[in-house]
Each structure stands twice: as C-alpha cells, then as structure tokens.
Design a protein around this motif. Structure first.
Motif, mmCIF file in Angstrom:
data_model
loop_
_atom_site.group_PDB
_atom_site.id
_atom_site.type_symbol
_atom_site.label_atom_id
_atom_site.label_comp_id
_atom_site.label_asym_id
_atom_site.label_seq_id
_atom_site.Cartn_x
_atom_site.Cartn_y
_atom_site.Cartn_z
ATOM 1 N N GLY A 119 9.087 5.348 15.477
ATOM 2 C CA GLY A 119 9.277 4.574 16.695
ATOM 3 C C GLY A 119 10.553 4.951 17.421
ATOM 4 O O GLY A 119 11.279 5.878 17.054
ATOM 5 N N GLY A 120 10.804 4.214 18.492
ATOM 6 C CA GLY A 120 12.016 4.414 19.259
ATOM 7 C C GLY A 120 11.857 5.487 20.334
ATOM 8 O O GLY A 120 10.790 6.086 20.483
ATOM 9 N N PRO A 121 12.928 5.726 21.088
ATOM 10 C CA PRO A 121 14.211 5.028 20.955
ATOM 11 C C PRO A 121 14.119 3.572 21.400
ATOM 12 O O PRO A 121 13.311 3.226 22.264
ATOM 13 C CB PRO A 121 15.143 5.822 21.869
ATOM 14 N N SER A 122 14.932 2.719 20.763
ATOM 15 C CA SER A 122 14.888 1.283 21.037
ATOM 16 C C SER A 122 16.274 0.694 20.845
ATOM 17 O O SER A 122 17.048 1.194 20.010
ATOM 18 C CB SER A 122 13.900 0.602 20.082
ATOM 19 N N PRO A 123 16.610 -0.345 21.594
ATOM 20 C CA PRO A 123 17.883 -1.036 21.346
ATOM 21 C C PRO A 123 17.905 -1.754 20.002
ATOM 22 O O PRO A 123 18.972 -2.145 19.531
ATOM 23 C CB PRO A 123 17.986 -2.030 22.509
ATOM 24 N N VAL A 124 16.734 -1.933 19.386
ATOM 25 C CA VAL A 124 16.643 -2.548 18.058
ATOM 26 C C VAL A 124 16.369 -1.437 17.053
ATOM 27 O O VAL A 124 15.302 -0.825 17.057
ATOM 28 C CB VAL A 124 15.525 -3.605 17.993
ATOM 29 N N VAL A 125 17.341 -1.169 16.201
ATOM 30 C CA VAL A 125 17.215 -0.149 15.166
ATOM 31 C C VAL A 125 17.304 -0.835 13.813
ATOM 32 O O VAL A 125 18.266 -1.564 13.535
ATOM 33 C CB VAL A 125 18.308 0.924 15.286
ATOM 34 N N ILE A 126 16.287 -0.619 12.973
ATOM 35 C CA ILE A 126 16.197 -1.287 11.680
ATOM 36 C C ILE A 126 16.291 -0.237 10.585
ATOM 37 O O ILE A 126 15.470 0.689 10.521
ATOM 38 C CB ILE A 126 14.880 -2.077 11.562
ATOM 39 N N ASP A 127 17.292 -0.371 9.718
ATOM 40 C CA ASP A 127 17.498 0.539 8.601
ATOM 41 C C ASP A 127 17.026 -0.117 7.317
ATOM 42 O O ASP A 127 17.301 -1.299 7.069
ATOM 43 C CB ASP A 127 18.973 0.912 8.470
ATOM 44 N N ALA A 128 16.355 0.648 6.475
ATOM 45 C CA ALA A 128 15.894 0.143 5.184
ATOM 46 C C ALA A 128 16.024 1.246 4.134
ATOM 47 O O ALA A 128 15.541 2.362 4.351
ATOM 48 C CB ALA A 128 14.444 -0.340 5.268
ATOM 49 N N ALA A 129 16.684 0.934 3.027
ATOM 50 C CA ALA A 129 16.746 1.855 1.900
ATOM 51 C C ALA A 129 15.447 1.733 1.111
ATOM 52 O O ALA A 129 14.864 0.641 1.020
ATOM 53 C CB ALA A 129 17.945 1.538 1.013
ATOM 54 N N THR A 130 14.976 2.838 0.544
ATOM 55 C CA THR A 130 13.707 2.799 -0.170
ATOM 56 C C THR A 130 13.815 3.473 -1.529
ATOM 57 O O THR A 130 14.621 4.391 -1.729
ATOM 58 C CB THR A 130 12.595 3.511 0.631
ATOM 59 N N THR A 131 12.981 3.001 -2.453
ATOM 60 C CA THR A 131 12.714 3.688 -3.711
ATOM 61 C C THR A 131 11.215 3.629 -3.924
ATOM 62 O O THR A 131 10.531 2.746 -3.406
ATOM 63 C CB THR A 131 13.444 3.033 -4.897
ATOM 64 N N GLY A 132 10.699 4.569 -4.700
ATOM 65 C CA GLY A 132 9.263 4.620 -4.895
ATOM 66 C C GLY A 132 8.574 5.306 -3.729
ATOM 67 O O GLY A 132 9.192 5.654 -2.715
ATOM 68 N N PRO A 133 7.261 5.493 -3.829
ATOM 69 C CA PRO A 133 6.499 6.257 -2.818
ATOM 70 C C PRO A 133 6.132 5.432 -1.591
ATOM 71 O O PRO A 133 4.955 5.168 -1.311
ATOM 72 C CB PRO A 133 5.253 6.686 -3.596
ATOM 73 N N VAL A 134 7.130 5.019 -0.822
ATOM 74 C CA VAL A 134 6.871 4.212 0.377
ATOM 75 C C VAL A 134 6.062 5.045 1.378
ATOM 76 O O VAL A 134 6.512 6.124 1.791
ATOM 77 C CB VAL A 134 8.175 3.737 1.031
ATOM 78 N N PRO A 135 4.881 4.581 1.786
ATOM 79 C CA PRO A 135 4.050 5.364 2.728
ATOM 80 C C PRO A 135 4.498 5.172 4.173
ATOM 81 O O PRO A 135 3.809 4.532 4.976
ATOM 82 C CB PRO A 135 2.650 4.805 2.477
ATOM 83 N N VAL A 136 5.658 5.730 4.509
ATOM 84 C CA VAL A 136 6.173 5.605 5.874
ATOM 85 C C VAL A 136 5.187 6.272 6.831
ATOM 86 O O VAL A 136 4.859 7.447 6.665
ATOM 87 C CB VAL A 136 7.556 6.250 5.995
ATOM 88 N N PRO A 137 4.690 5.545 7.824
ATOM 89 C CA PRO A 137 3.706 6.151 8.737
ATOM 90 C C PRO A 137 4.342 7.247 9.595
ATOM 91 O O PRO A 137 5.519 7.177 9.947
ATOM 92 C CB PRO A 137 3.239 4.968 9.591
ATOM 93 N N ARG A 138 3.540 8.254 9.936
ATOM 94 C CA ARG A 138 4.044 9.334 10.779
ATOM 95 C C ARG A 138 4.227 8.880 12.218
ATOM 96 O O ARG A 138 5.062 9.413 12.954
ATOM 97 C CB ARG A 138 3.081 10.516 10.724
ATOM 98 N N GLU A 139 3.432 7.903 12.631
ATOM 99 C CA GLU A 139 3.556 7.368 13.983
ATOM 100 C C GLU A 139 3.271 5.875 13.945
ATOM 101 O O GLU A 139 2.729 5.349 12.968
ATOM 102 C CB GLU A 139 2.600 8.074 14.938
ATOM 103 N N MET A 140 3.646 5.201 15.010
ATOM 104 C CA MET A 140 3.476 3.754 15.073
ATOM 105 C C MET A 140 1.997 3.398 15.139
ATOM 106 O O MET A 140 1.247 3.982 15.928
ATOM 107 C CB MET A 140 4.204 3.209 16.309
ATOM 108 N N PRO A 141 1.526 2.470 14.294
ATOM 109 C CA PRO A 141 0.129 2.031 14.410
ATOM 110 C C PRO A 141 -0.115 1.361 15.757
ATOM 111 O O PRO A 141 0.794 0.775 16.355
ATOM 112 C CB PRO A 141 -0.029 1.050 13.250
ATOM 113 N N VAL A 142 -1.350 1.436 16.225
ATOM 114 C CA VAL A 142 -1.706 0.846 17.520
ATOM 115 C C VAL A 142 -1.921 -0.652 17.335
ATOM 116 O O VAL A 142 -2.778 -1.086 16.564
ATOM 117 C CB VAL A 142 -2.978 1.497 18.090
ATOM 118 N N ILE A 143 -1.116 -1.448 18.050
ATOM 119 C CA ILE A 143 -1.272 -2.906 18.053
ATOM 120 C C ILE A 143 -2.006 -3.272 19.339
ATOM 121 O O ILE A 143 -1.433 -3.270 20.429
ATOM 122 C CB ILE A 143 0.090 -3.633 17.986
ATOM 123 N N ALA A 144 -3.303 -3.571 19.229
ATOM 124 C CA ALA A 144 -4.124 -3.824 20.407
ATOM 125 C C ALA A 144 -4.053 -5.265 20.872
ATOM 126 O O ALA A 144 -4.374 -5.567 22.031
ATOM 127 C CB ALA A 144 -5.581 -3.445 20.116
#
Length: 364
Positions: free
Chosen positions: A179-204
C-alpha cells in the motif's frame, strides 16, 4: 446524572485494578504505569471511577478523561509529563507527578465527573489493520473482492485499511511494504511465515457496527478518540490523527446497534458481488457470555444462507464461549483466528498470535 459514589465496598477492587494496571502498562506506557501506581494508593483518586457505569470502571477511562481535558488545554502543568503534548516530557519518576495530577483533577472535578459518567472507552487502533491484512490477502486470493464489515467499529478507521501503508519487518531483515504512499504508516515486526500480500486486496464494500459509533467529522467525537490513546505512545497518537484526517475525506458507513442484531443488516449492505468478511479486535470481551454465544449463533445462521468469513483478533482467555485456539495463559495475549462458512459448513483456523495493537505478529 452522574452515578452515585456512596458504596465503599468497591474500594479494594478499584485499588487492585489500578495496581494491576501499573504492572501491565509499564513496558510501553511508563507514564500511565506511574499514574496507576499513585492512584492505587489514593482513595480520593480511585473512587472517582464510581461516577462511571459499572462496566466502565477501568483505569484507562479515568486517564482518558484527564487526557481529554489536557488536549483541550495543553498548557496545563500536568501536560509537561505527556510525551504527545511536549517535546521534552518530564520523567514519570519525577516526584511532583502525583501532586500535579491530583491538583489538576481537583481543579477540574465537575467536568471530570461528567466525562466519567457519560463517556466510554473507544480504542480505534489502526495498528490492528496490520494483523488483519495478511488474512484478508489470503481471502482475496480465494474469493476475489471483499466486503469488509467491522463489528465494534468505533469511528470506522479500520474499515479504511486499504488507504494505509504497511511495513512488515521480516525475520531476514527485509521490510515488505504494502500500500501507500499514505500519511498513515503502520510498522509491524513479524516471525513465522506471515503471508504478506503482494498488493492490497480489493475492498468493494465496507460497513461498521457499533453501539455508539464515533462520528469522526465531529470535532468533539474525534477529540475523544484521540484522548483514548495512551500519551506514552506518540507514534500511535499521531497515526490516529492522520487516520482521522483520511476518514473525514470519505467517512465510512456506520450502523448504530448491538453486535448480534446488527450482523444481518451489515451483511446485506455488502450485496451479492463481494464476499462478506467480518472483523473483531478486542471487542468480544466486552460482551456478556450469553451475547457471545448469541453472536456465534447468528453468524452460523447467516453462514447457512451465504458464504462468509470472520476474522477475530481477541484474547482467548477472556472469551471461552467462542471457537478459540489454545489458551496462551495470558489474558492480554491476542490470537488471530479465521472462521469460514462455505456451503453452510463452518471451519476455524488459528493463524497467529500478535500484539493487541499490531506491533508484532507471530504466524503459526
């Protein structure tokens, strides 16, 4: 009318609540830890919570009400300890903190009692969007466009998760950005196989449900959301302010109602073209055991009629009535789970443990 304060039998419980808050808030909220410890030793201070409804007699409500008054007038002496209100805050170990806090409370006694008797804690923590996004990506890969339905939506800020930018710190040191760029930036540390999406899912489609929705276009209501953020965490505070700015541009639809009876109307708003996904984050512990059972029963009823999914980031120790994973033996540990209804059949998958505010995620 303010609630009466003539029942001294609550004193021991209130003192214990503040003492417990001092211990649990210390790692990331040393100011509130110091205030909690001081209040726990002062009956005149902790008995102020008796002005609040029984279900809201929580240390965070008292501190949010004080914070609300300080945001209104940040030139008060007490504000010098608040990291979100000053660039060089005084340390919580400063011995003048509690006398200053008590003077402030006494000089604002009438307004404080009114706030305590009329306000409820509202945590619209957008950091939790980082918990939900990987699971939403999995669902989007499975079913396509999504209809996002947040139950316990507060001001509806989590419904706008596709308007934010995410930075997931992976175990190999790589930062994965979505996502982004956005004035809201969210950081998260991860462990394990987090399936980070390649692109933002479509919210219809998107819709929120809350007993008392917050209208973020109203200055007083937005102000209260800001007051509920712990001042020790200026990153969360300023991120919330930025999220409110986004929400004011395109306010999300919010339904006023209880969690059970509002489920079906919310799902109807998605329409037939998107897959409905309900989300909860630290909401269900505020329901009675009977209401939690009724909530799941209603989900089963709706799921028998159409496919839907439910993501919940909750504390299993506090909601034993629902389909939880193994109890982590910590009432403050959050577990992310996904329930799917496909062809009328429910399955449950426990995905991760995570920080309640989304600072870290451990994928199973």
């Amino acid at each position: 009318m303010p609630h009466q304060v003539d029942d001294s039998s609550f004193d021991a419980d209130l003192a214990r609540h503040f003492a417990a808050s001092a211990a649990t808030s210390l790692p990331r909220a040393p100011l509130y830890a110091a205030l909690s410890a001081g209040v726990s030793r002062d009956p005149e201070l902790y008995r102020l919570l008796l002005h609040a409804p029984p279900t809201q007699r929580l240390p965070v409500l008292l501190f949010a009400c004080v914070h609300d008054l300080l945001l209104e007038d940040p030139h008060q002496e007490l504000a010098r300890w608040y990291p979100n209100l000053t660039t060089s805050p005084r340390p919580p170990i400063d011995r003048s903190l509690m006398p200053t806090f008590k003077r402030f409370v006494e000089s604002h006694a009438d307004r404080l009692r009114t706030l305590l008797s009329t306000r409820t804690t509202q945590t619209n923590e957008v950091g939790r969007c980082a918990i939900f996004l990987p699971a939403l990506g999995l669902l989007a890969d499975e079913v396509g466009s999504l209809g996002l339905l947040d139950v316990g939506a507060s001001g509806g800020l989590n419904l706008l998760l596709d308007r934010y930018e995410y930075r997931y710190g992976m175990q190999d040191g790589v930062v994965s950005t979505v996502g982004g760029p956005s004035p809201v930036v969210i950081d998260a540390a991860t462990t394990g196989p987090v399936p980070v999406p390649r692109e933002m899912p479509v919210i219809a489609a998107r819709c929120g449900v809350d007993q008392r929705p917050i209208d973020v276009t109203d200055d007083d209501e937005a102000h209260w959301l800001e007051a509920c953020v712990w001042p020790d965490q200026p990153d969360r505070f300023h991120r919330l302010v930025a999220a409110i700015g986004i929400a004011r541009e395109t306010p999300p639809e919010l339904l006023a109602g209880d969690a059970v009876t509002s489920l079906a109307p919310a799902v109807e708003r998605v329409g037939p073209s998107a897959h409905p996904v309900l989300t909860n984050s630290w909401v269900l512990n505020y329901l009675t055991p009977e209401s939690r059972v009724a909530y799941l029963t209603e989900l089963d009823r709706i799921g028998a009629q159409r496919d839907l999914s439910w993501l919940y980031a909750e504390a299993p120790a506090l909601i034993p009535e629902l389909p939880n994973g193994p109890d982590p033996k910590d009432p403050h540990r959050t577990v992310l789970s996904m329930a799917r209804w496909r062809g009328g059949r429910r399955t449950v998958q426990h995905l991760a443990t995570c920080h309640p505010h989304g600072f870290w995620i451990h994928w199973r």
